[in-house]
Write a protein that holds these residues in place. Structure first.
Motif, PDB file in Angstrom:
ATOM      1  N   GLU A  47       0.824  -1.197   0.000  1.00 60.23           N
ATOM      2  CA  GLU A  47       0.000   0.000   0.000  1.00 60.23           C
ATOM      3  C   GLU A  47       0.863   1.253   0.000  1.00 60.23           C
ATOM      4  OE1 GLU A  47      -2.379   0.831   3.445  1.00 60.23           O
ATOM      5  OE2 GLU A  47      -0.730   0.488   4.860  1.00 60.23           O
ATOM      6  N   LEU A  48       0.287   2.294  -0.587  1.00 66.28           N
ATOM      7  CA  LEU A  48       0.950   3.584  -0.607  1.00 66.28           C
ATOM      8  C   LEU A  48       0.899   4.198   0.789  1.00 66.28           C
ATOM      9  CD1 LEU A  48       2.128   6.039  -2.163  1.00 66.28           C
ATOM     10  CD2 LEU A  48      -0.237   6.784  -2.501  1.00 66.28           C
ATOM     11  N   VAL A  49       2.015   4.740   1.249  1.00 65.67           N
ATOM     12  CA  VAL A  49       2.065   5.408   2.544  1.00 65.67           C
ATOM     13  C   VAL A  49       2.093   6.921   2.358  1.00 65.67           C
ATOM     14  CG1 VAL A  49       3.397   5.735   4.660  1.00 65.67           C
ATOM     15  CG2 VAL A  49       3.255   3.465   3.615  1.00 65.67           C
ATOM     16  N   TYR A  60      -0.672  11.663   1.918  1.00 65.09           N
ATOM     17  CA  TYR A  60      -0.518  10.606   2.915  1.00 65.09           C
ATOM     18  C   TYR A  60      -1.764   9.729   2.950  1.00 65.09           C
ATOM     19  CZ  TYR A  60       3.184  13.641   4.726  1.00 65.09           C
ATOM     20  OH  TYR A  60       4.314  14.421   4.865  1.00 65.09           O
ATOM     21  N   VAL A  61      -1.560   8.459   3.202  1.00 66.53           N
ATOM     22  CA  VAL A  61      -2.699   7.589   3.469  1.00 66.53           C
ATOM     23  C   VAL A  61      -3.288   8.012   4.811  1.00 66.53           C
ATOM     24  CG1 VAL A  61      -1.343   5.804   4.645  1.00 66.53           C
ATOM     25  CG2 VAL A  61      -3.451   5.192   3.446  1.00 66.53           C
ATOM     26  N   ASP A  62      -4.594   7.887   4.955  1.00 68.27           N
ATOM     27  CA  ASP A  62      -5.266   8.403   6.142  1.00 68.27           C
ATOM     28  C   ASP A  62      -4.675   7.865   7.447  1.00 68.27           C
ATOM     29  OD1 ASP A  62      -8.661   8.616   4.771  1.00 68.27           O
ATOM     30  OD2 ASP A  62      -6.946   9.979   4.659  1.00 68.27           O
ATOM     31  N   SER A  63      -4.267   6.621   7.440  1.00 70.73           N
ATOM     32  CA  SER A  63      -3.824   5.978   8.679  1.00 70.73           C
ATOM     33  C   SER A  63      -2.524   6.556   9.244  1.00 70.73           C
ATOM     34  CB  SER A  63      -3.661   4.474   8.472  1.00 70.73           C
ATOM     35  OG  SER A  63      -2.712   4.216   7.454  1.00 70.73           O
ATOM     36  N   VAL A  64      -1.784   7.330   8.448  1.00 74.17           N
ATOM     37  CA  VAL A  64      -0.512   7.887   8.933  1.00 74.17           C
ATOM     38  C   VAL A  64      -0.531   9.408   9.027  1.00 74.17           C
ATOM     39  CG1 VAL A  64       0.695   5.917   7.901  1.00 74.17           C
ATOM     40  CG2 VAL A  64       0.696   8.128   6.708  1.00 74.17           C
ATOM     41  N   GLN A  82       9.852  10.419   8.120  1.00 73.58           N
ATOM     42  CA  GLN A  82       9.897  10.526   9.576  1.00 73.58           C
ATOM     43  C   GLN A  82       8.614   9.926  10.125  1.00 73.58           C
ATOM     44  OE1 GLN A  82      12.351  11.748  11.694  1.00 73.58           O
ATOM     45  NE2 GLN A  82      11.031  10.931  13.320  1.00 73.58           N
ATOM     46  N   MET A  83       8.754   8.914  10.958  1.00 69.39           N
ATOM     47  CA  MET A  83       7.600   8.197  11.496  1.00 69.39           C
ATOM     48  C   MET A  83       7.567   8.378  13.010  1.00 69.39           C
ATOM     49  SD  MET A  83       7.746   4.715   9.218  1.00 69.39           S
ATOM     50  CE  MET A  83       9.260   4.129   9.980  1.00 69.39           C
ATOM     51  N   ASN A  84       6.530   9.029  13.490  1.00 73.12           N
ATOM     52  CA  ASN A  84       6.350   9.261  14.921  1.00 73.12           C
ATOM     53  C   ASN A  84       5.103   8.542  15.410  1.00 73.12           C
ATOM     54  OD1 ASN A  84       8.589  11.048  14.863  1.00 73.12           O
ATOM     55  ND2 ASN A  84       7.252  12.779  14.371  1.00 73.12           N
TER      56      ASN A  84
END
Length: 117
Positions: A47-49, A60-64, A82-84
């Motif tokens: 899936e696309l992030v 952005y995908v909604d979940s991120v 950057q993932m928080n």
């Protein structure tokens, strides 16, 4: 041949942060239209992030949304994620992707991100 090389994955506890990087090796990729990150969890489709265009527009995908930030250093053919506030459901293999204006796709080999206590 130009390849994409990802780094920065690993094991992190829920609520933690990681920063992924992706750079082109052995040369440069020209006429990039979009850089992006995708992910694939076990048993699921890729899936696309997030994506960022050459003009700086992001998606952005909604979940991120609100947790991940995509950025780029176009002069160095490099894209970051950057993932928080990471969650267990973010666990996946993350792949970077470059698309050129003539619709050519470049993919990285993937980097594992595991969110677990």
């Amino acid at each position: 041949q130009v390849q994409l090389v990802e780094s920065g994955g690993g094991l992190v506890q829920p609520g933690g942060s990681l920063r992924l990087s992706c750079a082109a090796s052995a040369g440069s990729i020209f006429y990039i239209s979009t850089m992006g990150w995708y992910r694939q969890a076990p048993g699921k489709q890729r899936e696309l992030v997030a994506t960022i265009s050459s003009g700086g527009s992001t998606h952005y995908v909604d979940s991120v949304k609100g947790r991940f930030t995509i950025s780029t250093d176009n002069g160095k053919n490099t894209v970051y994620l950057q993932m928080n506030s990471l969650k267990p459901e973010d666990t996946a293999v993350y792949y970077c992707n470059f698309k050129t204006v003539n619709l050519r796709d470049y993919w990285g080999q993937g980097t594992q991100v595991t969110v677990s206590s």
